[in-house]
Design an enzyme around this catalytic site. Structure first.
Site, PDB file in Angstrom:
ATOM      1  N   TYR A   1      10.583  28.728  40.525  1.00 37.01           N
ATOM      2  CA  TYR A   1       9.421  28.965  39.659  1.00 37.01           C
ATOM      3  C   TYR A   1       9.215  27.738  38.788  1.00 37.01           C
ATOM      4  O   TYR A   1      10.175  27.188  38.246  1.00 37.01           O
ATOM      5  CB  TYR A   1       9.653  30.193  38.782  1.00 37.01           C
ATOM      6  CG  TYR A   1       8.536  30.459  37.786  1.00 37.01           C
ATOM      7  CD1 TYR A   1       7.281  30.897  38.218  1.00 37.01           C
ATOM      8  CD2 TYR A   1       8.729  30.276  36.414  1.00 37.01           C
ATOM      9  CE1 TYR A   1       6.255  31.144  37.313  1.00 37.01           C
ATOM     10  CE2 TYR A   1       7.706  30.523  35.504  1.00 37.01           C
ATOM     11  CZ  TYR A   1       6.474  30.957  35.958  1.00 37.01           C
ATOM     12  OH  TYR A   1       5.464  31.209  35.051  1.00 37.01           O
TER      13      TYR A   1
ATOM     14  N   ASP B   1      12.833  20.083  37.784  1.00 38.78           N
ATOM     15  CA  ASP B   1      12.330  20.987  36.758  1.00 38.78           C
ATOM     16  C   ASP B   1      13.543  21.577  36.049  1.00 38.78           C
ATOM     17  O   ASP B   1      14.198  22.483  36.544  1.00 38.78           O
ATOM     18  CB  ASP B   1      11.457  22.068  37.392  1.00 38.78           C
ATOM     19  CG  ASP B   1      10.914  23.044  36.354  1.00 38.78           C
ATOM     20  OD1 ASP B   1      11.254  22.905  35.160  1.00 38.78           O
ATOM     21  OD2 ASP B   1      10.154  23.948  36.739  1.00 38.78           O
TER      22      ASP B   1
ATOM     23  N   LYS C   1      12.126  25.600  27.142  1.00 43.93           N
ATOM     24  CA  LYS C   1      13.121  26.567  26.661  1.00 43.93           C
ATOM     25  C   LYS C   1      14.063  26.017  25.581  1.00 43.93           C
ATOM     26  O   LYS C   1      13.676  25.938  24.429  1.00 43.93           O
ATOM     27  CB  LYS C   1      13.858  27.172  27.855  1.00 43.93           C
ATOM     28  CG  LYS C   1      12.851  27.880  28.782  1.00 43.93           C
ATOM     29  CD  LYS C   1      13.388  28.860  29.772  1.00 43.93           C
ATOM     30  CE  LYS C   1      12.274  29.700  30.366  1.00 43.93           C
ATOM     31  NZ  LYS C   1      11.841  29.353  31.702  1.00 43.93           N
TER      32      LYS C   1
HETATM   33  C1  LIG Z   1      10.376  29.131  32.232  1.00 37.18           C
HETATM   34  C2  LIG Z   1      10.169  28.098  33.277  1.00 37.18           C
HETATM   35  C3  LIG Z   1       8.956  27.394  33.387  1.00 37.18           C
HETATM   36  C4  LIG Z   1       7.756  27.729  32.577  1.00 37.18           C
HETATM   37  O1  LIG Z   1       7.949  27.535  31.222  1.00 37.18           O
HETATM   38  P1  LIG Z   1       6.978  28.280  30.169  1.00 37.18           P
HETATM   39  O2  LIG Z   1       7.428  27.771  28.850  1.00 37.18           O
HETATM   40  O3  LIG Z   1       7.204  29.739  30.384  1.00 37.18           O
HETATM   41  O4  LIG Z   1       5.589  27.880  30.507  1.00 37.18           O
HETATM   42  C5  LIG Z   1       8.894  26.352  34.297  1.00 37.18           C
HETATM   43  N1  LIG Z   1       9.945  26.036  35.068  1.00 37.18           N
HETATM   44  C6  LIG Z   1      11.102  26.687  34.999  1.00 37.18           C
HETATM   45  C7  LIG Z   1      12.251  26.259  35.839  1.00 37.18           C
HETATM   46  C8  LIG Z   1      11.251  27.750  34.118  1.00 37.18           C
HETATM   47  O5  LIG Z   1      12.405  28.421  34.087  1.00 37.18           O
END
Ligand SMILES: *Cc1c(COP(=O)(O)O)cnc(C)c1O
Length: 455
Positions: free
Chosen positions: A168, A263, A291
């Site tokens: 994701y 990511d 995060k």
């Molecule tokens: C949470 C997450 C996102 C999205 O971040 P948001 O702050 O919710 O927009 C993107 N990539 C990864 C790997 C994530 O865990």
């Protein structure tokens, strides 16, 4: 209304059947708030993952958090392993973060002009990160990834990207794409409202499959701007990849003039201060953060070499902006949190604590012959109701096993342990989870597993 309340109460299932367990926690206030929220928000929530669609009952409305604890509107106390989905590596309401945020907000909330706090957080990160030379702050992980993709496309002059099934990357159009039929085909949109033309630029491949990546590069030579992968895929179970495979991705992207994007919105500052890049000893071209970086405030960032970041406006032609980017209060929270993470032995202690916690649960489950396996890395863990020794791709997860998670989740809530409301979600241990609370959590987990496997 009353019916809905009754249904929501005590974790009854959708049919309103009493789930059968006595000692259910009170949930009337949360249920009442949820009824109201449904009038205001689609599904009663501002992010779909909060909706308790895959578990019993309705969402718990949270009143406050402190350390490893959460309290809901009905006054129930939980040991929290969701930790706001990852950001709270120091636990809730950490005094140092609270203090720094309070001091900062007294000077005003936003200026739309640079502040020294942005420099301070950037310095703290860049001084201790061998993989990026410059960065840009944004306000969410989604934005960070969306911008990283644009940078990769702008830099390479290519349009296509490769992503992996089971990863994701936020909710931007290019990435709301799921695997189509066939091994190397264009993806299909995974959300209404995403133009097919966007999905046509995204190839979705299975994880842990070198052949698929090789085929994609040979079919689309000189067309692939970037390969994006989560540092450790942790949004669809915990799909731990072999280091060799990650190095293979590094090599094949380099050979083909494509960029490798890590990511690290979850893994950044989680697996260690330098995240998955250091964990694998791999140098990606672009890294995205989110995060943990904001200490509980909305912050994201993307970083790369000075050369690559030179493509970003106003230095270069890749446009990216944000009214609240680098917001002083958010920067303050990030500075306070990341400073704590720099203290010596922080990650060693956290990871060791998690390892012991996970091992004890696994020993218990194995001794009882329960079909459950805990996967973990650093302070991330995942309960898989399976007997497979490894799970590396999305397809290896048995959707039927989620029924067991549903019961597990309900039993845990009733015993004061809060886990994400879906069996595909990972859990996080924070620095605030002390020995006593982890012992309590363990006991609750043992009992809940006993309930899950009672028949
Ligand atoms: C949470 C997450 C996102 C999205 O971040 P948001 O702050 O919710 O927009 C993107 N990539 C990864 C790997 C994530 O865990």
């Amino acid at each position: 209304m009353l019916d809905a309340l009754k249904k929501a109460f005590a974790g009854n299932d959708e049919n309103g059947n009493i789930a059968g367990k006595k000692g259910e926690i009170p949930r009337e206030k949360s249920a009442e708030l949820y009824e109201k929220a449904k009038q205001y928000f689609p599904g009663g929530v501002n992010s779909p993952v909060r909706a308790f669609k895959s578990v019993y009952g309705t969402p718990l409305f949270i009143e406050r958090g402190d350390g490893c604890f959460l309290w809901d509107a009905d006054g129930n106390q939980f040991i929290d392993f969701c930790c706001s989905w990852g950001p709270l590596i120091l636990g809730h309401n950490h005094p140092k973060i609270r203090e720094k945020v309070t001091k900062t907000l007294e000077k005003g909330l936003s200026f739309g002009a640079p502040t020294a706090l942005e420099n301070e957080l950037a310095e703290l990160i860049l001084k201790h990160n061998r993989y990026i030379e410059k960065l840009r702050f944004v306000s969410s992980g989604t934005e960070a990834v969306m911008s990283a993709i644009r940078l990769a496309r702008g830099y390479t002059g290519r349009d296509k990207i490769i992503k992996f099934d089971g990863c994701y990357h936020g909710h931007s159009d290019s990435l709301l794409v799921k695997a189509g039929s066939g091994l190397v085909t264009f993806g299909e949109t995974s959300s209404a409202g995403v133009p097919k033309a966007f999905a046509d630029e995204t190839l979705v491949l299975p994880l842990a499959d070198r052949q698929a990546v090789e085929t994609a590069f040979s079919e689309f030579t000189d067309q692939i701007a970037a390969v994006i992968i989560e540092g450790i895929p942790a949004n669809n179970g915990l799909l731990i990849q072999e280091p060799d495979y990650i190095h293979f991705l590094r090599d094949i992207t380099r050979k083909n003039g494509s960029l490798l994007i890590f990511d690290e919105v979850i893994t950044g500052f989680r697996l260690g201060f330098e995240g998955a890049a250091a964990y694998y000893d791999v140098h990606p071209d672009i890294i995205t953060y989110g995060k943990i970086i904001g200490g509980g405030m909305p912050v994201g960032a993307y970083g790369a070499s000075a050369e690559l970041m030179g493509c970003i406006s106003p230095d270069g032609g890749v446009y990216q902006a944000g009214t609240l980017s680098g917001n002083p209060v958010a920067m303050a929270a990030g500075i306070a949190q990341l400073s704590e993470l720099r203290s010596s032995g922080f990650y060693k202690g956290l990871n060791q604590k998690t390892e012991e916690f996970v091992a004890a649960i696994q020993r218990y489950a194995s001794a009882k012959n329960y079909k459950v396996k805990l996967f973990s890395v650093g302070s991330i863990f995942w309960f898989a109701f399976t007997s497979q020794p490894t799970i590396r791709k999305a397809d290896d997860i048995d959707p039927a096993s989620m029924e067991l998670y549903k019961t597990f989740h309900r039993e845990l809530l009733n015993r004061g342990v809060y886990l994400g409301p879906s069996g595909y979600e990972v859990g996080f241990v924070s620095a605030a989870h002390d020995k006593t609370q982890l012992e309590k959590a363990k006991r609750a987990i043992f009992e809940s597993l006993d309930e899950v496997f009672r028949h």
